[in-house]
Write a protein that holds these residues in place. Structure first.
Motif, PDB file in Angstrom:
ATOM      1  N   TYR A  49     -15.253   8.216  -0.240  1.00  0.00           N
ATOM      2  CA  TYR A  49     -15.010   6.807   0.108  1.00  0.00           C
ATOM      3  C   TYR A  49     -13.535   6.612   0.475  1.00  0.00           C
ATOM      4  CZ  TYR A  49     -14.680   1.749  -0.168  1.00  0.00           C
ATOM      5  OH  TYR A  49     -14.442   0.434   0.133  1.00  0.00           O
ATOM      6  N   CYS A  50     -12.643   7.116  -0.376  1.00  0.00           N
ATOM      7  CA  CYS A  50     -11.205   6.955  -0.101  1.00  0.00           C
ATOM      8  C   CYS A  50     -10.815   7.654   1.201  1.00  0.00           C
ATOM      9  CB  CYS A  50     -10.382   7.547  -1.242  1.00  0.00           C
ATOM     10  SG  CYS A  50     -10.428   6.574  -2.751  1.00  0.00           S
ATOM     11  N   CYS A  54     -12.766   3.666   3.245  1.00  0.00           N
ATOM     12  CA  CYS A  54     -12.054   2.528   2.675  1.00  0.00           C
ATOM     13  C   CYS A  54     -11.257   1.783   3.747  1.00  0.00           C
ATOM     14  CB  CYS A  54     -11.119   2.973   1.544  1.00  0.00           C
ATOM     15  SG  CYS A  54     -10.237   1.560   0.848  1.00  0.00           S
ATOM     16  N   ARG A  56      -9.455  -0.836   3.379  1.00  0.00           N
ATOM     17  CA  ARG A  56      -8.144  -1.267   2.899  1.00  0.00           C
ATOM     18  C   ARG A  56      -7.103  -0.157   3.080  1.00  0.00           C
ATOM     19  NH1 ARG A  56      -7.144  -4.373  -2.558  1.00  0.00           N
ATOM     20  NH2 ARG A  56      -8.931  -5.401  -1.657  1.00  0.00           N
ATOM     21  N   GLY A  57      -7.481   1.061   2.715  1.00  0.00           N
ATOM     22  CA  GLY A  57      -6.578   2.191   2.917  1.00  0.00           C
ATOM     23  C   GLY A  57      -6.244   2.347   4.393  1.00  0.00           C
ATOM     24  N   ARG A 167       0.416   4.212   2.451  1.00  0.00           N
ATOM     25  CA  ARG A 167      -0.720   4.136   1.530  1.00  0.00           C
ATOM     26  C   ARG A 167      -0.284   4.318   0.081  1.00  0.00           C
ATOM     27  NH1 ARG A 167      -6.280   6.199   4.302  1.00  0.00           N
ATOM     28  NH2 ARG A 167      -7.038   5.744   2.207  1.00  0.00           N
ATOM     29  N   TRP A 169      -0.208   2.187  -2.180  1.00  0.00           N
ATOM     30  CA  TRP A 169      -1.140   1.491  -3.081  1.00  0.00           C
ATOM     31  C   TRP A 169      -2.206   2.462  -3.595  1.00  0.00           C
ATOM     32  CZ3 TRP A 169      -2.691  -2.197  -6.232  1.00  0.00           C
ATOM     33  CH2 TRP A 169      -4.046  -2.422  -6.423  1.00  0.00           C
ATOM     34  N   CYS A 170      -2.608   3.400  -2.744  1.00  0.00           N
ATOM     35  CA  CYS A 170      -3.657   4.351  -3.140  1.00  0.00           C
ATOM     36  C   CYS A 170      -3.229   5.203  -4.340  1.00  0.00           C
ATOM     37  CB  CYS A 170      -4.029   5.257  -1.971  1.00  0.00           C
ATOM     38  SG  CYS A 170      -4.776   4.353  -0.608  1.00  0.00           S
ATOM     39  N   CYS A 173      -4.119   2.590  -7.136  1.00  0.00           N
ATOM     40  CA  CYS A 173      -5.290   1.728  -6.937  1.00  0.00           C
ATOM     41  C   CYS A 173      -6.321   1.988  -8.046  1.00  0.00           C
ATOM     42  CB  CYS A 173      -5.898   2.029  -5.568  1.00  0.00           C
ATOM     43  SG  CYS A 173      -7.573   1.400  -5.351  1.00  0.00           S
ATOM     44  N   MET A 175      -9.487   1.508  -8.197  1.00  0.00           N
ATOM     45  CA  MET A 175     -10.707   2.162  -7.718  1.00  0.00           C
ATOM     46  C   MET A 175     -10.459   3.647  -7.478  1.00  0.00           C
ATOM     47  SD  MET A 175     -12.937  -0.045  -7.906  1.00  0.00           S
ATOM     48  CE  MET A 175     -14.201   1.112  -7.464  1.00  0.00           C
ATOM     49  N   GLY A 176      -9.292   3.935  -6.912  1.00  0.00           N
ATOM     50  CA  GLY A 176      -8.939   5.333  -6.670  1.00  0.00           C
ATOM     51  C   GLY A 176      -8.836   6.100  -7.988  1.00  0.00           C
TER      52      GLY A 176
HETATM   53  S1  SF4 Z   1      -7.312   4.573  -3.467  1.00  0.00           S
HETATM   54 FE1  SF4 Z   1      -8.146   2.482  -3.325  1.00  0.00          FE
HETATM   55  S2  SF4 Z   1      -7.257   1.584  -1.475  1.00  0.00           S
HETATM   56 FE2  SF4 Z   1      -6.886   3.768  -1.403  1.00  0.00          FE
HETATM   57  S3  SF4 Z   1      -8.543   4.602  -0.198  1.00  0.00           S
HETATM   58 FE3  SF4 Z   1      -9.209   4.720  -2.341  1.00  0.00          FE
HETATM   59  S4  SF4 Z   1     -10.284   2.829  -2.811  1.00  0.00           S
HETATM   60 FE4  SF4 Z   1      -9.175   2.561  -0.888  1.00  0.00          FE
END
Ligand code: SF4
Length: 194
Positions: A49-50, A54, A56-57, A167, A169-170, A173, A175-176
């Motif tokens: 997914y990342c 994603c 947002r990424g 990136r 934030w990743c 993050c 979720m990450g």
């Molecule tokens: S770490 Fe968060 S923002 Fe970055 S790709 Fe994964 S889910 Fe998306």
């Protein structure tokens, strides 16, 4: 390299934020950004997914790299530290459960619906313009709360994008961090991310 359909998912992320200005109920769609990455990781897809899906990424990448809105400085090492990433995840989850409790209180009638979006868990912004009439209050309350979470994480991501790597934030993050934890349990090879 030829672009694939999933390279344009950043548009979905932008649309999501815009739609929240018109009708807060669209915020419910953000749950997909929670369940899809967790589901992919739980099913053995690792950081797929990342790495691919994603939006947002992709958005941070686009703004930071293509549009040059990032200073591209090295992220402070504290962001990579386990205590910061796990600490932020715990904080994030506490705030998330707090949002669920407020939703429950509105459902039970103990609280009135608050037509506000809370930015950075602190600043209450009036958001009544995006509230459609005749919506069950707890459904709207969850939407306001969830949109607050999504907007806050976007703002944090934009700030770190501007000062550090696009990136960055990743790096922290939630979720990450969660998908990383899941895939580490399942298959260490698939835990690499972009
Ligand atoms: S770490 Fe968060 S923002 Fe970055 S790709 Fe994964 S889910 Fe998306």
């Amino acid at each position: 390299m030829k672009k694939k359909w999933y390279d344009y998912l950043w548009i979905v992320s932008v649309l999501y934020l815009i739609l929240g200005f018109f009708n807060i109920l669209f915020a419910w769609l953000g749950l997909l950004c929670f369940f899809i990455p967790l589901g992919i990781s739980a099913l053995g897809g690792g950081k797929l997914y990342c790495n691919k899906f994603c939006g947002r990424g992709q958005l941070f990448e686009l703004l930071g790299n293509r549009l040059g809105l990032s200073l591209k400085r090295t992220c402070p090492s504290i962001l990579y530290s386990k205590w910061f990433r796990y600490g932020f995840l715990v904080f994030f989850l506490i705030m998330f459960f707090n949002m669920l409790i407020v939703t429950y209180l509105v459902w039970s009638g103990a609280h009135e619906l608050s037509r506000t979006v809370t930015l950075l868990w602190t600043f209450r912004l009036p958001w009544h313009f995006a509230y459609p009439a005749a919506v069950t209050p707890w459904i709207a309350q969850f939407a306001f709360g969830f949109y607050s979470v999504m907007l806050t994480s976007t703002v944090l991501g934009l700030v770190t994008m501007a000062f550090f790597q696009p990136r960055s934030w990743c790096v922290y993050c939630p979720m990450g961090t969660m998908t990383q934890l899941i895939c580490k349990q399942k298959n260490k090879k698939s835990c690499r991310s972009v």
